[in-house]
Write a protein that holds these residues in place. Structure first.
Motif, PDB file in Angstrom:
ATOM      1  N   VAL A  10       2.219   1.881  -3.451  1.00  0.00           N
ATOM      2  CA  VAL A  10       1.182   2.426  -4.332  1.00  0.00           C
ATOM      3  C   VAL A  10       1.040   3.930  -4.124  1.00  0.00           C
ATOM      4  N   GLU A  11       1.007   4.358  -2.871  1.00  0.00           N
ATOM      5  CA  GLU A  11       0.870   5.790  -2.579  1.00  0.00           C
ATOM      6  C   GLU A  11       2.073   6.570  -3.100  1.00  0.00           C
ATOM      7  N   SER A  12       3.274   5.980  -2.997  1.00  0.00           N
ATOM      8  CA  SER A  12       4.469   6.650  -3.514  1.00  0.00           C
ATOM      9  C   SER A  12       4.382   6.834  -5.022  1.00  0.00           C
ATOM     10  N   LYS A  55       1.687   7.104  -6.797  1.00  0.00           N
ATOM     11  CA  LYS A  55       0.659   8.109  -7.098  1.00  0.00           C
ATOM     12  C   LYS A  55       1.219   9.524  -7.049  1.00  0.00           C
ATOM     13  N   THR A  56       2.219   9.754  -6.217  1.00  0.00           N
ATOM     14  CA  THR A  56       2.762  11.110  -6.082  1.00  0.00           C
ATOM     15  C   THR A  56       3.456  11.587  -7.352  1.00  0.00           C
ATOM     16  N   ALA A  83       0.830  -1.212   0.000  1.00  0.00           N
ATOM     17  CA  ALA A  83       0.000   0.000   0.000  1.00  0.00           C
ATOM     18  C   ALA A  83       0.860   1.257   0.000  1.00  0.00           C
ATOM     19  N   GLY A  84       1.962   1.238   0.752  1.00  0.00           N
ATOM     20  CA  GLY A  84       2.864   2.389   0.773  1.00  0.00           C
ATOM     21  C   GLY A  84       3.521   2.622  -0.571  1.00  0.00           C
TER      22      GLY A  84
END
Length: 469
Positions: free
Chosen positions: A189-191, A193-194, A186-187
């Motif tokens: 994925v968020e990275s 997205k940035t 999940a982390g």
């Protein structure tokens, strides 16, 4: 009488047995023994043994390609040695270190989006790599790429939750390690997205989620190419056979992971040169192999790229080799080269629109880059004020390191998010308003356009130090 006395002192029959001092090697004996072992290991890891092993493994790779009916993608740098150039369709850049225990990572520098294009065109692909020292498969195949496929599935197929769980080979990755990897997805994925990538455009390249399938020389191959209607197969192929024990060689001279760490043994030989002259090399006696390789390396393969790579949505910055800049740079470009010597062809061709930055290769030159950037940026500002340049071209000897760092600084300072060049008045020195997120986003432009660009950590540190001040 003397023998009887000796027996009485030592015990019956003891005098005929070796004494402790006879069983322990002295220093001279140990040195000789170690020397023999070292020479034996060097002979089994000889260049001819390595090249024979590579060809043997390449034959297996061809068998797998036929069995699955999928294109071959080399995980660089090792993978290209195991694929005949006629069969190689693409390169990938997945690092084993991103799969090392407790270091699991998703690289924002190496997005490998070019692999998605190959997968979409052929409904899957085979990624080829190898490893040594008795491991059954490299960490890049067992963990780095499974992390990548899972992150891509979550980003590109949010409505397919069954593809969102990471899959790893249970015979290689234990349950505890698998759980720890899954907790980080999940982390990652968020990275990703940035970076604000154009997700709809990427999504158009593939139609189904990705799923890894592992193949090694011990695997059973399908009799005909299988069909996978619900996912794109990403076959992760370990080219080399596993040798039990701690050594990388077998009694027959076979070398596991023979192409690994080629810089240490290949004497400058590259995968393209190897395949171009494989018959010559196979027929060369061992005592002449280094001489023959030196001659081949001197001649080169004559296959260097002659085009620059445009970067970003507006394509106003281009990067590549100095050779490519010689042939591809135009009259409306401004050109920056970085190398130990200035390029006379470009100096004559570009005149005042040419700047050369003298830096040595490696860490020393990359550290010097930090102190050279202020003057370089000032020169670019002056050029943009005085001319109507269509592109800013940055080139170095291999098109992958210091020149890429300079291009990154230029993208951050001079190029807007939609790809247009800012006016020189907008560019401040020292820079202001920049942050790490902006740098990461512009670096992703480079990795998408030129996947083999590989700026060193030292180069990126110099660029960050200047941009963030």
């Amino acid at each position: 009488m003397t023998e009887s006395n000796n027996e009485d002192k030592a015990g019956p029959g003891i005098a005929n047995y070796p004494q402790l001092s006879d069983l322990i090697f002295n220093n001279t004996s140990n040195n000789s023994f170690n020397k023999v072992l070292g020479e034996l290991k060097r002979s089994t890891l000889s260049i001819p043994n390595r090249l024979r092993s590579i060809k043997q493994d390449a034959n297996f790779v061809s068998e797998v390609a036929s069995a699955y009916g999928l294109p071959l993608v080399a995980n660089e740098r090792c993978g290209s040695w195991y694929i005949h150039p006629e069969q190689k369709k693409q390169s990938a850049y997945f690092k084993s270190t991103d799969g090392h225990m407790a270091q699991w990572s998703f690289s924002l520098r190496r997005l490998n989006l070019q692999v998605l294009e190959t997968i979409g065109r052929s409904d899957g692909c085979i990624i080829v790599d190898s490893t040594r020292r008795g491991k059954s498969m490299p960490d890049a195949l067992s963990k780095t790429i499974p992390i990548w496929t899972t992150v891509m599935n979550r980003i590109l197929f949010p409505d397919h939750p069954d593809s969102h769980e990471v899959t790893t080979p249970p015979t290689v990755v234990g349950a505890s390690e698998h759980t720890q990897i899954a907790a980080r997805i999940a982390g990652f994925v968020e990275s990703l997205k940035t970076l604000e990538l154009d997700i709809p455009s990427i999504r158009q390249k593939i139609t189904k989620p990705l799923r890894p399938i592992w193949v090694t020389p011990t695997s059973s191959l399908p009799e005909s190419p299988p069909n996978f209607p619900s996912f794109h197969p990403v076959v992760l192929l370990t080219a080399s056979s596993r040798i039990s024990g701690s050594e990388s060689t077998s009694e027959t001279g076979y070398v596991q992971g023979a192409a690994d760490d080629a810089e240490a043994w290949a004497q400058g030989l590259t995968a393209p040169l190897f395949w171009k002259h494989s018959e010559t090399l196979s027929n060369t006696p061992e005592d002449m192999i280094e001489e023959v390789i030196a001659e081949l390396v001197k001649k080169g393969d004559g296959n260097q790229g002659s085009q620059l790579t445009p970067i970003g949505p507006g394509k106003r910055v281009a990067i590549g080799t100095i050779d490519a800049a010689e042939t591809d740079a135009g009259a409306k470009d401004i050109v920056i080269t970085v190398a130990s010597k200035e390029n006379e062809v470009l100096r004559s061709k570009m005149e005042t629109e040419y700047l050369h930055l003298t830096l040595v290769d490696g860490k020393v030159g990359s550290r010097q880059l930090r102190h050279s950037l202020p003057n370089l940026i000032a020169w670019v500002k002056a050029q943009l004020s005085a001319t109507s340049a269509s592109r800013i071209v940055v080139a170095d000897t291999n098109g992958k390191d210091q020149g890429v760092g300079i291009a990154l600084a230029i993208l951050c300072l001079f190029v807007t998010d939609d790809g247009n060049i800012r006016s020189s008045e907008e560019v401040k020195d020292p820079p202001n308003g920049l942050n790490k997120q902006t740098i990461k986003q512009k670096l992703s432009w480079i990795s998408v356009a030129k996947p083999d660009a590989n700026p060193s950590r030292t180069t990126l540190q110099s660029v960050n130090a200047y941009l963030l001040g």
